[in-house]
Enzyme design. Structure first.
Site, PDB file in Angstrom:
ATOM      1  N   ASP A   4      11.191  -2.749  -7.449  1.00  0.00           N
ATOM      2  CA  ASP A   4      10.602  -3.738  -8.433  1.00  0.00           C
ATOM      3  C   ASP A   4      10.639  -3.095  -9.687  1.00  0.00           C
ATOM      4  O   ASP A   4      10.520  -3.916 -10.837  1.00  0.00           O
ATOM      5  CB  ASP A   4       9.288  -4.129  -8.024  1.00  0.00           C
ATOM      6  CG  ASP A   4       9.052  -4.784  -6.710  1.00  0.00           C
ATOM      7  OD1 ASP A   4      10.256  -5.121  -5.977  1.00  0.00           O
ATOM      8  OD2 ASP A   4       8.121  -4.869  -6.013  1.00  0.00           O
ATOM      9  N   THR A   7      10.168   2.410  -6.347  1.00  0.00           N
ATOM     10  CA  THR A   7      10.192   0.812  -5.785  1.00  0.00           C
ATOM     11  C   THR A   7      11.381   0.141  -6.349  1.00  0.00           C
ATOM     12  O   THR A   7      11.790   0.198  -7.696  1.00  0.00           O
ATOM     13  CB  THR A   7       8.669   0.228  -6.339  1.00  0.00           C
ATOM     14  OG1 THR A   7       8.932  -1.105  -6.148  1.00  0.00           O
ATOM     15  CG2 THR A   7       8.458   0.617  -7.542  1.00  0.00           C
ATOM     16  N   ASP A  19       8.481  -1.587 -11.243  1.00  0.00           N
ATOM     17  CA  ASP A  19       6.963  -2.204 -12.157  1.00  0.00           C
ATOM     18  C   ASP A  19       6.049  -1.054 -12.234  1.00  0.00           C
ATOM     19  O   ASP A  19       4.724  -1.457 -12.420  1.00  0.00           O
ATOM     20  CB  ASP A  19       6.304  -3.499 -11.393  1.00  0.00           C
ATOM     21  CG  ASP A  19       6.321  -2.965  -9.791  1.00  0.00           C
ATOM     22  OD1 ASP A  19       6.539  -1.906  -9.415  1.00  0.00           O
ATOM     23  OD2 ASP A  19       5.432  -3.833  -9.130  1.00  0.00           O
ATOM     24  N   GLY A  61       7.031  -0.275   0.312  1.00  0.00           N
ATOM     25  CA  GLY A  61       8.368  -0.821   0.634  1.00  0.00           C
ATOM     26  C   GLY A  61       9.349   0.260   0.426  1.00  0.00           C
ATOM     27  O   GLY A  61       9.117   1.076  -0.682  1.00  0.00           O
ATOM     28  N   ASP A  84       2.998   0.897  -6.722  1.00  0.00           N
ATOM     29  CA  ASP A  84       1.620   0.943  -7.135  1.00  0.00           C
ATOM     30  C   ASP A  84       0.594   0.995  -6.206  1.00  0.00           C
ATOM     31  O   ASP A  84      -0.455   2.002  -6.473  1.00  0.00           O
ATOM     32  CB  ASP A  84       1.332  -0.258  -8.121  1.00  0.00           C
ATOM     33  CG  ASP A  84       1.815  -1.506  -7.636  1.00  0.00           C
ATOM     34  OD1 ASP A  84       1.992  -1.504  -6.495  1.00  0.00           O
ATOM     35  OD2 ASP A  84       1.561  -2.623  -8.067  1.00  0.00           O
ATOM     36  N   ARG A 136       8.560  -8.748  -6.469  1.00  0.00           N
ATOM     37  CA  ARG A 136       7.083  -9.117  -6.464  1.00  0.00           C
ATOM     38  C   ARG A 136       6.727  -9.822  -7.791  1.00  0.00           C
ATOM     39  O   ARG A 136       7.165 -11.128  -8.029  1.00  0.00           O
ATOM     40  CB  ARG A 136       6.231  -7.848  -6.248  1.00  0.00           C
ATOM     41  CG  ARG A 136       4.877  -8.268  -5.379  1.00  0.00           C
ATOM     42  CD  ARG A 136       4.151  -7.057  -5.069  1.00  0.00           C
ATOM     43  NE  ARG A 136       4.783  -6.173  -4.046  1.00  0.00           N
ATOM     44  CZ  ARG A 136       4.449  -6.298  -2.778  1.00  0.00           C
ATOM     45  NH1 ARG A 136       3.573  -7.448  -2.313  1.00  0.00           N
ATOM     46  NH2 ARG A 136       5.106  -5.568  -1.938  1.00  0.00           N
ATOM     47  N   ARG A 173       3.438  -0.155   5.101  1.00  0.00           N
ATOM     48  CA  ARG A 173       2.197  -0.622   4.222  1.00  0.00           C
ATOM     49  C   ARG A 173       0.720  -0.396   5.126  1.00  0.00           C
ATOM     50  O   ARG A 173       0.725  -0.632   6.185  1.00  0.00           O
ATOM     51  CB  ARG A 173       2.341  -2.118   3.880  1.00  0.00           C
ATOM     52  CG  ARG A 173       3.559  -2.400   3.285  1.00  0.00           C
ATOM     53  CD  ARG A 173       3.767  -3.664   2.431  1.00  0.00           C
ATOM     54  NE  ARG A 173       5.073  -4.070   1.899  1.00  0.00           N
ATOM     55  CZ  ARG A 173       5.663  -3.549   0.872  1.00  0.00           C
ATOM     56  NH1 ARG A 173       4.955  -2.748   0.124  1.00  0.00           N
ATOM     57  NH2 ARG A 173       6.853  -3.953   0.531  1.00  0.00           N
TER      58      ARG A 173
HETATM   59  O1  F6P Z   1       7.588  -3.718  -3.521  1.00  0.00           O
HETATM   60  C1  F6P Z   1       8.955  -3.996  -2.973  1.00  0.00           C
HETATM   61  C2  F6P Z   1       9.311  -5.389  -2.371  1.00  0.00           C
HETATM   62  O2  F6P Z   1      10.334  -5.437  -1.916  1.00  0.00           O
HETATM   63  C3  F6P Z   1       9.035  -6.619  -3.280  1.00  0.00           C
HETATM   64  O3  F6P Z   1      10.194  -6.857  -4.058  1.00  0.00           O
HETATM   65  C4  F6P Z   1       8.823  -7.851  -2.397  1.00  0.00           C
HETATM   66  O4  F6P Z   1       8.125  -8.951  -2.855  1.00  0.00           O
HETATM   67  C5  F6P Z   1       8.015  -7.061  -1.173  1.00  0.00           C
HETATM   68  O5  F6P Z   1       8.547  -5.560  -1.284  1.00  0.00           O
HETATM   69  C6  F6P Z   1       8.471  -7.483   0.277  1.00  0.00           C
HETATM   70  O6  F6P Z   1       7.506  -6.818   1.125  1.00  0.00           O
HETATM   71  P1  F6P Z   1       7.569  -6.894   2.712  1.00  0.00           P
HETATM   72  O7  F6P Z   1       9.114  -5.775   3.138  1.00  0.00           O
HETATM   73  O8  F6P Z   1       6.785  -6.024   3.170  1.00  0.00           O
HETATM   74  O9  F6P Z   1       7.953  -8.082   3.273  1.00  0.00           O
END
Ligand code: F6P
Length: 319
Positions: A127, A125, A129, A11, A103, A171, A72
């Site tokens: 997050d 990120t 995390d 992300g 991660d 997340r 991703r």
């Molecule tokens: O890891 C960053 C994040 O924005 C999380 O907070 C969220 O759950 C996820 O990515 C959303 O992913 P995507 O943009 O692939 O829907």
């Protein structure tokens, strides 16, 4: 070490561009050739490399998103794909690589290191995390974005005497919810790291109303439950006029704060220094305002934790 590459993965997070800029400029400062890999591990597999010059990273420090693009890439979990990627890097004469991401991206970085490509991870990120660092690039901007939204929600919540449930990203982590909830003066903050007791949340809302509160804001981390589920239960059990807002991907965009730009620049500079010293398999982080390096293995082994003191403080202050 003559030729290095940099990529953003997973992300996107505000501040990634500042990190790319710093890798390129610090690398060139030390006489390295720097390549950008497009679209994270997906672009690595398909060989999307681009030579970066000083001017390639001009005018990006203030921009959200990532000029290198990101993706991703579940295929990169496959050891055969990892092996092919390592061979491609060797064939292109890349001596070291810097991966900016979360991660999942760090797992890929570890795999490349194990295959003999010195690789450094930079935590990027929203997050927040990643263990072994106090902050990840993008978190501060995301929290400020959430607070900006909460400030606006508060205006309309007060006018209409409503309860608002604000769902934020993260997340499985509650960092954004905790920071935005504390700074935004939320009545309750629901995070995955602490078991949710809706009886307590509802009791607090009712007590607040008795005291004459005109509105209430509940911040819920996406890792707890959907804001809509929480809002429905609250409305059914209290009869309060309740609205729900999911902040979603708005939290991933926008111009990075000065904190994120400075953090990104410092972490990236350290990452280049580590490669120059021929060190791989490490992540860079900030701990007590010092830039430090830790084995990626160690970071992947540790479990992310939340600042419990801050959580308790938020509870006291929201009474
Ligand atoms: O890891 C960053 C994040 O924005 C999380 O907070 C969220 O759950 C996820 O990515 C959303 O992913 P995507 O943009 O692939 O829907």
């Amino acid at each position: 070490m003559k030729r290095i590459a940099v990529m953003t993965s997973g992300g996107d997070a505000p501040g990634m561009n500042a990190a790319v800029r710093a890798v390129v400029r610090k690398g060139i400062f030390h006489g390295l050739e720097v390549y950008g890999i497009k679209r994270g591990y997906a672009g690595l597999i398909s060989g999307e490399f681009e030579r970066m010059e000083l001017s390639s990273v001009a005018d990006i420090i203030h921009k959200g998103g990532t000029v290198l693009r990101t993706a991703r890439c579940p295929e990169f979990k496959n050891p055969k794909v990892q092996q092919e990627a390592a061979e491609l890097l060797k064939a292109k004469g890349i001596d070291g690589i810097i991966v900016i991401g979360g991660d999942g991206s760090f797992m890929g970085a570890k795999a490349l290191s194990n295959l003999g490509i010195p690789t450094i991870g930079i935590p990027g990120t929203i997050d927040n995390d990643i263990p072994c660092t106090d902050y990840c690039i993008g978190f501060d901007t995301a929290v400020n974005t959430a607070i900006d939204a909460i400030n606006k929600i508060r205006d309309t919540a007060t006018s209409h005497e409503r309860t608002f449930v604000v769902e934020v990203m993260g997340r499985d982590a509650g960092d954004i919810a905790l920071a935005a909830g504390l700074a935004g003066g939320a009545e309750s903050i629901l995070i995955p790291e602490v078991e949710t007791n809706l009886d307590v949340v509802i009791h607090r809302l009712q007590q607040g109303q008795k005291r004459g509160k005109l509105h209430s804001i509940i911040v819920v981390a996406e890792g707890v439950a959907s804001g809509f589920e929480i809002g429905k239960i609250i409305e059914e059990r209290t009869g309060f006029d309740t609205r729900v807002i999911v902040l979603g991907h708005i939290q991933r965009g926008g111009s990075p704060t000065s904190f994120d730009r400075i953090l990104a620049s410092r972490l990236a500079a350290k990452a280049v220094d580590l490669l120059l010293a021929n060190e791989g398999g490490k992540m860079v982080g900030i701990i007590n305002n010092k830039i430090v390096a830790t084995d990626i293995d160690e970071a992947l082994k540790q479990k992310h934790t939340i600042d419990k003191e801050m959580y308790e403080l938020a509870k006291i202050l929201s009474i």
